[in-house]
Design a protein around this motif. Structure first.
Motif, mmCIF file in Angstrom:
data_model
loop_
_atom_site.group_PDB
_atom_site.id
_atom_site.type_symbol
_atom_site.label_atom_id
_atom_site.label_comp_id
_atom_site.label_asym_id
_atom_site.label_seq_id
_atom_site.Cartn_x
_atom_site.Cartn_y
_atom_site.Cartn_z
ATOM 1 N N PRO A 319 -6.421 80.540 95.057
ATOM 2 C CA PRO A 319 -6.312 80.723 93.674
ATOM 3 C C PRO A 319 -6.701 79.447 93.014
ATOM 4 O O PRO A 319 -6.073 78.250 93.284
ATOM 5 C CB PRO A 319 -5.048 81.289 93.253
ATOM 6 C CG PRO A 319 -4.185 80.904 94.223
ATOM 7 C CD PRO A 319 -4.862 80.747 95.562
ATOM 8 N N THR A 320 -7.642 79.358 91.886
ATOM 9 C CA THR A 320 -8.181 78.282 91.323
ATOM 10 C C THR A 320 -7.910 78.229 89.976
ATOM 11 O O THR A 320 -7.919 77.378 89.321
ATOM 12 C CB THR A 320 -9.846 77.859 91.978
ATOM 13 O OG1 THR A 320 -10.447 78.971 91.467
ATOM 14 C CG2 THR A 320 -9.786 77.574 93.354
ATOM 15 N N GLY A 321 -7.954 79.519 89.187
ATOM 16 C CA GLY A 321 -7.653 79.616 87.925
ATOM 17 C C GLY A 321 -7.341 80.911 87.524
ATOM 18 O O GLY A 321 -7.546 81.985 88.412
ATOM 19 N N PHE A 322 -6.773 81.132 86.436
ATOM 20 C CA PHE A 322 -6.603 82.399 86.066
ATOM 21 C C PHE A 322 -6.351 82.581 84.252
ATOM 22 O O PHE A 322 -6.480 81.767 83.743
ATOM 23 C CB PHE A 322 -4.929 82.811 86.527
ATOM 24 C CG PHE A 322 -3.987 81.983 85.688
ATOM 25 C CD1 PHE A 322 -3.173 82.707 84.684
ATOM 26 C CD2 PHE A 322 -3.502 80.686 86.085
ATOM 27 C CE1 PHE A 322 -2.014 82.063 84.358
ATOM 28 C CE2 PHE A 322 -2.385 79.979 85.453
ATOM 29 C CZ PHE A 322 -1.809 80.759 84.384
ATOM 30 N N SER A 323 -6.333 83.822 83.972
ATOM 31 C CA SER A 323 -6.273 84.027 82.420
ATOM 32 C C SER A 323 -5.671 85.487 82.304
ATOM 33 O O SER A 323 -5.743 86.145 83.171
ATOM 34 C CB SER A 323 -7.609 83.886 81.752
ATOM 35 O OG SER A 323 -8.531 84.953 82.105
#
Length: 492
Positions: A319-323
């Protein structure tokens, strides 16, 4: 007053049940993963979209080592930044795709599965070209503020560029204004609700430093002043337990700023038997004061692993980013891994707003909605009582005081008109259900009555509050008996 007391009791029970839900482990349900389409995989044959855009060809698909994901407020458009600048992206490292169903990535319009896509449903930009060379082409993070009118793109060197949109939540017509320079290790930023503060996250190994900087005006990147800094390991984030590769990758807040989330990733495959795959966590913090990191307290962490088609060690993405979606009910994670079919956007459904470890929501609007619901319930109950008094007064000379009523109240005029057309039929059905049509042989002196009220609308669409759907349904059933000239006995 007996009905009002019941309403208060209902809310106390609701609060108790909510507490029990918060104490239980919350479910985070994976709904699907998708690589949004590009021009090379459109559903309309040889449709070419290059003429619609000023940038290079929108080739193949939209994610090649994606680093972050963001949605429009209405959930109709999704954006990604990418670290890889070649191959499928053809220099367009910031991409946009439309979906058919809000906040459902699997309904990407421009893919063969979604169908119905047009050139307006995809777009891409090169941050380097658009900024006149101020930003690197490789995008690390994206934030969209001011109702979609301002885009912030963070590159891999810690340069945060501000872009103004010609159309809210659209890349077409985006113009560059200025940039704010941070250190290279900064790989994520977040804003408070009024745009006067930026929170930056240091992605160095085992150094999850979160810094708060203040801006001179809302979204004004002409200068900044550091006002707070904290090593998140002192607040309970675990780093260095298994290796020296724990990296902070993303920071997000709930819409009210009373919850904060930090993504920690480690690419190491553990050999001590505790894991057979890279491990990652999203930590959740509770803030005593809105957007004040100095008041943060860790409430727990959610293990990011084993979802969807990536359950094996060889396919588990990093995982590299989330929102979150604008209502906090959906979580989106972008991940990367060598090989095909993994650099995708993953969608998760949550049990409650922003509920990874515990439920949270926009406190102001939730409180306001609760107050409004209480007012509406009290209003419906007291109105029912007084309407009955008024009916009895008007018909006090009659022996049979049976009456049944149904009222709809919708804020949407068209729906209200349609709903009210069904009132007479519904009222008749209620009357038949509760008391059969009176015949001449009926000896009972009791009269039955009912009142049903339905209120549907929006509340809280002002100030700092977000509009919330309000549905209030009230039904009162009663019976009266007349004894004497001006005396009645009844219950409801």
């Amino acid at each position: 007053m007996r009905k009002i007391s019941a309403t208060i009791t209902f809310y106390l029970i609701s609060i108790f049940i909510s507490t029990l839900v918060s104490a239980a482990e919350l479910k985070v349900i994976w709904k699907g993963g998708k690589i949004p389409a590009g021009n090379g995989s459109n559903p309309n044959g040889d449709l070419s979209c290059e003429s619609n855009h000023t940038e290079d060809e929108l080739n193949t698909d939209s994610t090649e080592e994606p680093s972050d994901v963001r949605w429009s407020d209405d959930g109709r458009v999704v954006f990604t930044t990418n670290i890889n600048n070649g191959g499928k992206l053809n220099m367009n490292t910031v991409r946009m795709n439309s979906v058919s169903t809000p906040f459902h990535i699997m309904t990407d319009k421009f893919s063969a599965l979604g169908g119905g896509g047009t050139c307006d449903d995809i777009d891409g930009i090169n941050p380097n070209t658009l900024s006149g060379g101020d930003l690197d082409i490789r995008g690390e993070h994206i934030d969209i503020e001011d109702d979609g009118n301002i885009f912030f793109i963070l590159d891999i060197n810690g340069e945060l560029g501000k872009f103004n949109a010609a159309t809210p939540f659209r890349l077409n017509g985006l113009t560059y204004e200025d940039k704010l320079s941070f250190d290279g290790p900064i790989n994520s930023v977040s804003f408070n609700d009024d745009g006067t503060r930026i929170y930056t996250l240091d992605g160095s190994n085992n150094t999850p430093i979160l810094t708060t900087v203040e801006l001179p005006n809302a979204y004004d990147v002409s200068s900044s002043t550091q006002i707070h800094q904290v090593d998140l390991s002192t607040l309970g984030i675990e780093v260095g337990a298994h290796s020296s590769n724990d990296q902070a990758k993303d920071v997000e807040f709930s819409d009210d700023g009373f919850a904060m989330y930090i993504l920690i990733r480690n690419d190491t495959i553990l050999t001590d038997g505790s894991s057979d795959m890279p491990y990652s966590y999203i930590y959740q913090f509770r803030l005593e004061e809105s957007f004040n990191v100095a008041t943060a307290e860790k409430v727990g962490r959610w293990n990011v692993k084993g979802f969807g088609n990536n359950t094996s060690a060889s396919k588990t993405g990093k995982p590299t980013g989330f929102s979150f979606s604008s209502d906090g009910m959906h979580l989106f994670i972008v991940q990367v891994l060598g090989g095909g079919g993994v650099d995708q956007i993953n969608q998760f459904d949550l049990e409650c707003p922003y509920g990874l470890v515990e439920c949270t929501s926009a406190t102001t609007s939730t409180f306001g909605t609760t107050v409004e619901l209480t007012k509406q319930n009290i209003s419906l109950n007291t109105t029912a009582i007084f309407k009955r008094f008024e009916w009895i007064k008007r018909n006090r000379d009659e022996e049979n005081l049976t009456a049944h009523n149904l009222n709809f109240n919708y804020k949407n005029t068209l729906i209200d008109t349609l709903a009210n057309k069904f009132e007479p039929v519904a009222r008749k059905n209620i009357a038949s259900l509760i008391s059969k049509t009176k015949n001449e042989d009926k000896k009972s002196k009791w009269s039955t009555w009912s009142l049903v009220d339905v209120y549907v609308g929006l509340y809280g669409q002002h100030g700092s509050e977000k509009p919330k759907d309000v549905l209030v349904k009230g039904i009162t059933l009663g019976a009266d008996r007349k004894h004497g000239e001006d005396k009645f006995f009844g219950l409801a």
